[in-house]
Design a protein around this motif. Structure first.
Motif, PDB file in Angstrom:
ATOM      1  N   ARG A 147      26.675  27.562  22.143  1.00 34.00           N
ATOM      2  CA  ARG A 147      25.593  27.558  23.111  1.00 34.00           C
ATOM      3  C   ARG A 147      24.820  26.242  23.005  1.00 34.00           C
ATOM      4  O   ARG A 147      24.984  25.498  22.028  1.00 34.00           O
ATOM      5  CB  ARG A 147      24.638  28.736  22.897  1.00 34.00           C
ATOM      6  N   VAL A 148      24.011  25.977  24.010  1.00 31.36           N
ATOM      7  CA  VAL A 148      23.079  24.839  23.984  1.00 31.36           C
ATOM      8  C   VAL A 148      21.681  25.407  24.130  1.00 31.36           C
ATOM      9  O   VAL A 148      21.379  26.063  25.125  1.00 31.36           O
ATOM     10  CB  VAL A 148      23.370  23.826  25.110  1.00 31.36           C
ATOM     11  N   ASP A 149      20.834  25.184  23.145  1.00 31.33           N
ATOM     12  CA  ASP A 149      19.478  25.727  23.171  1.00 31.33           C
ATOM     13  C   ASP A 149      18.507  24.835  23.930  1.00 31.33           C
ATOM     14  O   ASP A 149      17.603  25.327  24.615  1.00 31.33           O
ATOM     15  CB  ASP A 149      18.973  25.912  21.735  1.00 31.33           C
ATOM     16  N   THR A 179       8.199   5.520  15.585  1.00 35.94           N
ATOM     17  CA  THR A 179       6.889   6.176  15.568  1.00 35.94           C
ATOM     18  C   THR A 179       6.870   7.388  16.490  1.00 35.94           C
ATOM     19  O   THR A 179       6.386   8.464  16.132  1.00 35.94           O
ATOM     20  CB  THR A 179       5.787   5.198  16.010  1.00 35.94           C
ATOM     21  N   VAL A 180       7.412   7.225  17.690  1.00 31.18           N
ATOM     22  CA  VAL A 180       7.316   8.257  18.717  1.00 31.18           C
ATOM     23  C   VAL A 180       8.391   9.333  18.576  1.00 31.18           C
ATOM     24  O   VAL A 180       8.118  10.527  18.782  1.00 31.18           O
ATOM     25  CB  VAL A 180       7.399   7.616  20.116  1.00 31.18           C
ATOM     26  N   ALA A 181       9.608   8.935  18.234  1.00 33.70           N
ATOM     27  CA  ALA A 181      10.732   9.882  18.249  1.00 33.70           C
ATOM     28  C   ALA A 181      10.521  11.097  17.339  1.00 33.70           C
ATOM     29  O   ALA A 181      10.757  12.230  17.771  1.00 33.70           O
ATOM     30  CB  ALA A 181      12.029   9.163  17.896  1.00 33.70           C
ATOM     31  N   PRO A 182      10.085  10.928  16.082  1.00 34.29           N
ATOM     32  CA  PRO A 182       9.889  12.122  15.240  1.00 34.29           C
ATOM     33  C   PRO A 182       8.837  13.073  15.801  1.00 34.29           C
ATOM     34  O   PRO A 182       8.992  14.298  15.729  1.00 34.29           O
ATOM     35  CB  PRO A 182       9.447  11.530  13.890  1.00 34.29           C
ATOM     36  N   TRP A 183       7.786  12.513  16.361  1.00 33.08           N
ATOM     37  CA  TRP A 183       6.709  13.334  16.943  1.00 33.08           C
ATOM     38  C   TRP A 183       7.246  14.146  18.117  1.00 33.08           C
ATOM     39  O   TRP A 183       6.984  15.352  18.229  1.00 33.08           O
ATOM     40  CB  TRP A 183       5.581  12.420  17.376  1.00 33.08           C
ATOM     41  N   LEU A 184       8.004  13.499  19.008  1.00 34.97           N
ATOM     42  CA  LEU A 184       8.571  14.200  20.152  1.00 34.97           C
ATOM     43  C   LEU A 184       9.612  15.224  19.721  1.00 34.97           C
ATOM     44  O   LEU A 184       9.715  16.310  20.303  1.00 34.97           O
ATOM     45  CB  LEU A 184       9.213  13.204  21.115  1.00 34.97           C
ATOM     46  N   ALA A 185      10.417  14.874  18.720  1.00 31.84           N
ATOM     47  CA  ALA A 185      11.467  15.788  18.258  1.00 31.84           C
ATOM     48  C   ALA A 185      10.885  17.104  17.777  1.00 31.84           C
ATOM     49  O   ALA A 185      11.405  18.184  18.089  1.00 31.84           O
ATOM     50  CB  ALA A 185      12.284  15.121  17.147  1.00 31.84           C
ATOM     51  N   GLU A 186       9.803  17.034  17.024  1.00 36.97           N
ATOM     52  CA  GLU A 186       9.154  18.258  16.536  1.00 36.97           C
ATOM     53  C   GLU A 186       8.727  19.136  17.706  1.00 36.97           C
ATOM     54  O   GLU A 186       8.943  20.353  17.717  1.00 36.97           O
ATOM     55  CB  GLU A 186       7.923  17.894  15.698  1.00 36.97           C
ATOM     56  N   LEU A 198      18.458  15.493  13.994  1.00 34.92           N
ATOM     57  CA  LEU A 198      19.454  15.693  12.944  1.00 34.92           C
ATOM     58  C   LEU A 198      18.794  15.809  11.574  1.00 34.92           C
ATOM     59  O   LEU A 198      19.181  16.642  10.751  1.00 34.92           O
ATOM     60  CB  LEU A 198      20.454  14.535  12.947  1.00 34.92           C
ATOM     61  N   GLU A 199      17.795  14.974  11.326  1.00 34.05           N
ATOM     62  CA  GLU A 199      17.077  15.020  10.057  1.00 34.05           C
ATOM     63  C   GLU A 199      16.382  16.365   9.846  1.00 34.05           C
ATOM     64  O   GLU A 199      16.126  16.760   8.704  1.00 34.05           O
ATOM     65  CB  GLU A 199      16.045  13.887   9.994  1.00 34.05           C
ATOM     66  N   ARG A 200      16.087  17.048  10.936  1.00 36.13           N
ATOM     67  CA  ARG A 200      15.420  18.358  10.860  1.00 36.13           C
ATOM     68  C   ARG A 200      16.415  19.506  10.847  1.00 36.13           C
ATOM     69  O   ARG A 200      16.031  20.671  10.967  1.00 36.13           O
ATOM     70  CB  ARG A 200      14.421  18.486  12.017  1.00 36.13           C
ATOM     71  N   GLY A 201      17.701  19.181  10.733  1.00 33.30           N
ATOM     72  CA  GLY A 201      18.706  20.216  10.548  1.00 33.30           C
ATOM     73  C   GLY A 201      19.338  20.763  11.807  1.00 33.30           C
ATOM     74  O   GLY A 201      20.078  21.744  11.754  1.00 33.30           O
ATOM     75  N   HIS A 202      19.076  20.136  12.965  1.00 26.66           N
ATOM     76  CA  HIS A 202      19.631  20.643  14.213  1.00 26.66           C
ATOM     77  C   HIS A 202      21.002  20.024  14.493  1.00 26.66           C
ATOM     78  O   HIS A 202      21.382  19.004  13.914  1.00 26.66           O
ATOM     79  CB  HIS A 202      18.675  20.350  15.367  1.00 26.66           C
ATOM     80  N   GLN A 203      21.733  20.664  15.383  1.00 30.34           N
ATOM     81  CA  GLN A 203      23.022  20.155  15.849  1.00 30.34           C
ATOM     82  C   GLN A 203      22.783  19.397  17.145  1.00 30.34           C
ATOM     83  O   GLN A 203      22.137  19.922  18.061  1.00 30.34           O
ATOM     84  CB  GLN A 203      23.981  21.323  16.086  1.00 30.34           C
ATOM     85  N   VAL A 204      23.274  18.166  17.228  1.00 30.58           N
ATOM     86  CA  VAL A 204      22.943  17.288  18.350  1.00 30.58           C
ATOM     87  C   VAL A 204      24.217  16.753  18.991  1.00 30.58           C
ATOM     88  O   VAL A 204      25.173  16.379  18.305  1.00 30.58           O
ATOM     89  CB  VAL A 204      22.053  16.118  17.888  1.00 30.58           C
ATOM     90  N   VAL A 205      24.201  16.717  20.321  1.00 36.07           N
ATOM     91  CA  VAL A 205      25.267  16.109  21.117  1.00 36.07           C
ATOM     92  C   VAL A 205      24.608  15.055  22.006  1.00 36.07           C
ATOM     93  O   VAL A 205      23.560  15.317  22.604  1.00 36.07           O
ATOM     94  CB  VAL A 205      25.983  17.160  21.992  1.00 36.07           C
ATOM     95  N   VAL A 206      25.200  13.859  22.083  1.00 37.28           N
ATOM     96  CA  VAL A 206      24.621  12.795  22.911  1.00 37.28           C
ATOM     97  C   VAL A 206      25.663  12.265  23.878  1.00 37.28           C
ATOM     98  O   VAL A 206      26.871  12.436  23.686  1.00 37.28           O
ATOM     99  CB  VAL A 206      24.065  11.631  22.058  1.00 37.28           C
ATOM    100  N   CYS A 207      25.176  11.604  24.922  1.00 40.56           N
ATOM    101  CA  CYS A 207      26.084  10.920  25.842  1.00 40.56           C
ATOM    102  C   CYS A 207      25.457   9.613  26.290  1.00 40.56           C
ATOM    103  O   CYS A 207      24.236   9.431  26.224  1.00 40.56           O
ATOM    104  CB  CYS A 207      26.422  11.789  27.050  1.00 40.56           C
ATOM    105  N   SER A 263      18.936  24.675  16.011  1.00 38.91           N
ATOM    106  CA  SER A 263      19.188  24.661  17.449  1.00 38.91           C
ATOM    107  C   SER A 263      20.263  23.635  17.770  1.00 38.91           C
ATOM    108  O   SER A 263      20.488  22.682  17.025  1.00 38.91           O
ATOM    109  CB  SER A 263      17.906  24.302  18.211  1.00 38.91           C
ATOM    110  N   THR A 264      20.913  23.822  18.917  1.00 38.62           N
ATOM    111  CA  THR A 264      21.857  22.842  19.430  1.00 38.62           C
ATOM    112  C   THR A 264      21.198  22.129  20.595  1.00 38.62           C
ATOM    113  O   THR A 264      20.747  22.775  21.548  1.00 38.62           O
ATOM    114  CB  THR A 264      23.165  23.507  19.885  1.00 38.62           C
ATOM    115  N   ILE A 265      21.125  20.805  20.509  1.00 37.84           N
ATOM    116  CA  ILE A 265      20.413  20.003  21.505  1.00 37.84           C
ATOM    117  C   ILE A 265      21.351  18.960  22.093  1.00 37.84           C
ATOM    118  O   ILE A 265      22.059  18.267  21.353  1.00 37.84           O
ATOM    119  CB  ILE A 265      19.193  19.285  20.883  1.00 37.84           C
TER     120      ILE A 265
END
Length: 254
Positions: free
Chosen positions: A74-76, A210-217, A22-31, A2-4
């Motif tokens: 696209r942005v998913d 601790t929280v970020a990987p859980w939320l990312a999934e 990113l570690e889970r293979g997604h495409q990421v854009v940040v600002c 996915s693109t996030i």
């Protein structure tokens, strides 16, 4: 894959979410608002697209959407993560420019992100928007954080309302990270206030890693309209208080 897009993704929890996705293979854009930090964050995250953008300016978020879709098609998923806190004092003592900035980022910024992302997702045939929950979203009141809490209460209402308004194929929901040790959590504490709050924070707060990987999934797996993903549930809170006398959590020491 996915693109996030993650607003406020150049530091704190947003940066942690970007790393985890990113570690889970997604495409990421940040600002982020700071151009230098945006450039640095992009490099630290492996050269991903990282732009300076103020969420209070809808045109800047529109430019972010267009840049992301130009690269990835696209942005998913769009995560309205950007947020600021306030000096811990009564709202009637809060300087007008600080109060306005809290409202501009935490509420208007979310509204802008939703408007840009939902219009774009309607055009591409689907997608999901997550808004970031926080103190006040559930109606809880903490004196000294009234403006911040009011914005989060408004975001909770806005998200619930938007779930009834979204275009076909588009969803919106709330991500609730609980109390995460970032500048947002510790902002405005005097040394004495922090010492008084340390016991409570040691029980309830968690580190970004601790929280970020859980939320990312769950930002991917539970992207359903009206969804609410909550890290710090009432059951978890009760368990932590019950076990606090027997555990030694030091969330401020790496």
């Amino acid at each position: 894959m996915s693109t996030i897009v993650i607003t406020g993704g150049t530091r704190g929890l947003g940066f942690g979410l970007a790393q985890s996705l990113l570690e889970r293979g997604h495409q990421v854009v940040v600002c982020g608002t700071d151009p230098e930090r945006a450039e640095q964050a992009g490099a630290e995250l492996g050269g991903i697209m990282s732009r300076a953008a103020d969420v209070a300016d809808r045109e800047q978020l529109q430019a972010l959407w267009e840049a992301a879709t130009a690269r990835y098609g696209r942005v998913d998923v769009w995560i309205n993560n950007a947020g600021v806190s306030q000096t811990r004092e009564p709202s009637w003592l809060l300087p007008a420019d600080q109060a306005r900035r809290v409202v501009d980022v935490n509420l208007l910024g979310v509204l802008n992100g939703c408007a840009v992302a939902m219009a774009g997702m309607a055009g591409q045939g689907g997608g999901h928007v997550w808004n970031m929950d926080g103190l006040g979203g559930d109606g809880r009141v903490v004196p000294g954080l009234s403006v911040y809490g009011a914005t989060k209460r408004a975001v909770a209402y806005l998200t619930t309302a938007l779930a009834k308004e979204v275009p076909d194929g588009v969803g919106v929901g709330l991500l609730s990270p609980g109390m995460v040790v970032t500048d947002l959590l510790t902002y405005g504490y005097s040394d004495a206030e922090r010492r008084r709050a340390a016991k409570m924070l040691s029980i309830l707060a968690d580190r970004v890693e601790t929280v970020a990987p859980w939320l990312a999934e769950r930002a991917i797996a539970q992207a359903r309209n009206g969804a609410r993903v909550r890290w710090l549930t009432p059951a978890k809170i009760a368990y932590r208080f019950a076990t606090a006398p027997f555990s030694r959590r030091d969330i401020f020491t790496p």
